[in-house]
Design a protein around this motif. Structure first.
Motif, PDB file in Angstrom:
ATOM      1  N   GLN A 160       0.827  -1.375   0.008  1.00  0.00           N
ATOM      2  CA  GLN A 160       0.073   0.190  -0.005  1.00  0.00           C
ATOM      3  C   GLN A 160       0.923   1.228   0.144  1.00  0.00           C
ATOM      4  N   TYR A 161       0.317   2.314  -0.710  1.00  0.00           N
ATOM      5  CA  TYR A 161       1.149   3.666  -0.612  1.00  0.00           C
ATOM      6  C   TYR A 161       0.278   4.891  -0.484  1.00  0.00           C
ATOM      7  N   ARG A 162       1.038   5.872   0.028  1.00  0.00           N
ATOM      8  CA  ARG A 162       0.257   7.048   0.063  1.00  0.00           C
ATOM      9  C   ARG A 162       1.217   8.117  -0.282  1.00  0.00           C
ATOM     10  N   ARG A 163       0.996   9.281  -0.804  1.00  0.00           N
ATOM     11  CA  ARG A 163       1.695  10.369  -0.909  1.00  0.00           C
ATOM     12  C   ARG A 163       1.830  11.157   0.393  1.00  0.00           C
ATOM     13  N   ILE A 164       3.025  11.613   0.781  1.00  0.00           N
ATOM     14  CA  ILE A 164       3.223  12.466   1.883  1.00  0.00           C
ATOM     15  C   ILE A 164       4.162  13.350   1.440  1.00  0.00           C
ATOM     16  N   LYS A 165       4.132  14.670   2.557  1.00  0.00           N
ATOM     17  CA  LYS A 165       5.071  15.668   2.184  1.00  0.00           C
ATOM     18  C   LYS A 165       6.651  14.963   2.585  1.00  0.00           C
TER      19      LYS A 165
END
Length: 265
Positions: A160-165
């Protein structure tokens, strides 16, 4: 005797239902929200092992030698469906291994910066070896990063992936290249959104001049700016802009790197 037996059967059925509900809620995550900062999305990941782990180049984003550029092994190549023709270079993602209890390392995740494209291989189908073919969402990691979330024998892993700062040390870096009136600037070490969507440059004798994306995060312009201190205006994909005045001194030269202001992370 029949009534207690019937009650027992109902109790067992209810327990099985509750157990199945728990299992589904444990493995099925909510992918419907559009917020990239908090919601996980499904993908797959593989790894590569360089012949010399210290010899790692910037690939399709043009960052050059990654350790020198400040990225090290915490990098990733994206499939075509995620790469956005290079605009996403410099963005940061958090990855975690899911579902496979044999290979996943529980409770772990990694944060990586986009630095390359995993090119499609149309000699294979997307589900038959063409891991990076559209429409697959695929991440290719250095083995050092892959082994932080999964055992290397796993091969092609569900993640699973998510965009982060992005969090970076120091300011945005501007690496000068080109010759005569052709100026190419590699922009790296960008915090916040991480990816750059527009760049302007200004000499002491000019107004603000828009630069074009050459490839990855290399930006170029045809202008005579030698002998002038240079300022840069950088806009990231979240619409924020940082302006750095007089980043390069009057006597700047090709091959030099300068540091400007930074986005908040």
């Amino acid at each position: 005797m029949s009534s207690p037996t019937l009650l027992h059967i109902h109790t067992v059925i209810l327990q099985l239902f509750l157990l199945s509900t728990f299992v589904l809620s444990h493995y099925n995550y909510n992918f419907s929200s559009s917020s990239p900062q908090s919601n996980w999305l499904p993908a797959c990941a593989t790894y590569y092992a360089a012949a010399n782990p210290h010899d790692s180049v910037g690939g399709a984003c043009g960052y050059g030698e990654l350790k020198k550029a400040g990225y090290g092994q915490a990098t990733v190549g994206l499939s075509e469906s995620l790469f956005e023709r290079g605009q996403i270079c410099g963005a940061c993602f958090e990855l975690r291994c899911v579902e496979d209890l044999r290979w996943c390392i529980p409770g772990t995740s990694i944060i990586v910066t986009v630095k390359n494209l995993c090119a499609p291989n149309y000699g294979f189908t997307p589900d038959g070896g063409g891991h990076c073919n559209p429409p697959n969402k695929h991440f290719v990691l250095p083995i050092e990063a892959f082994e932080k979330i999964a055992i290397w024998k796993a091969g092609n892993m569900l993640v699973q992936y998510r965009r982060i700062k992005c969090r970076k040390e120091g300011g945005i870096r501007f690496s000068m290249d080109g010759s005569s009136i052709f100026i190419s600037v590699l922009i790296s070490n960008v915090a916040g959104a991480g990816d750059v969507v527009s760049v302007k440059i200004k000499g002491s004798r000019t107004g603000w001049l828009p630069m074009g994306r050459n490839w990855g995060q290399n930006w170029h312009i045809n202008a005579h700016l030698k002998g002038q201190p240079l300022s840069f205006e950088i806009t990231s994909s979240d619409g924020l802009t940082v302006t750095s005045y007089n980043v390069a001194p009057k006597n700047w030269d090709f091959g030099q790197t300068f540091e400007g202001k930074q986005f908040e992370s």
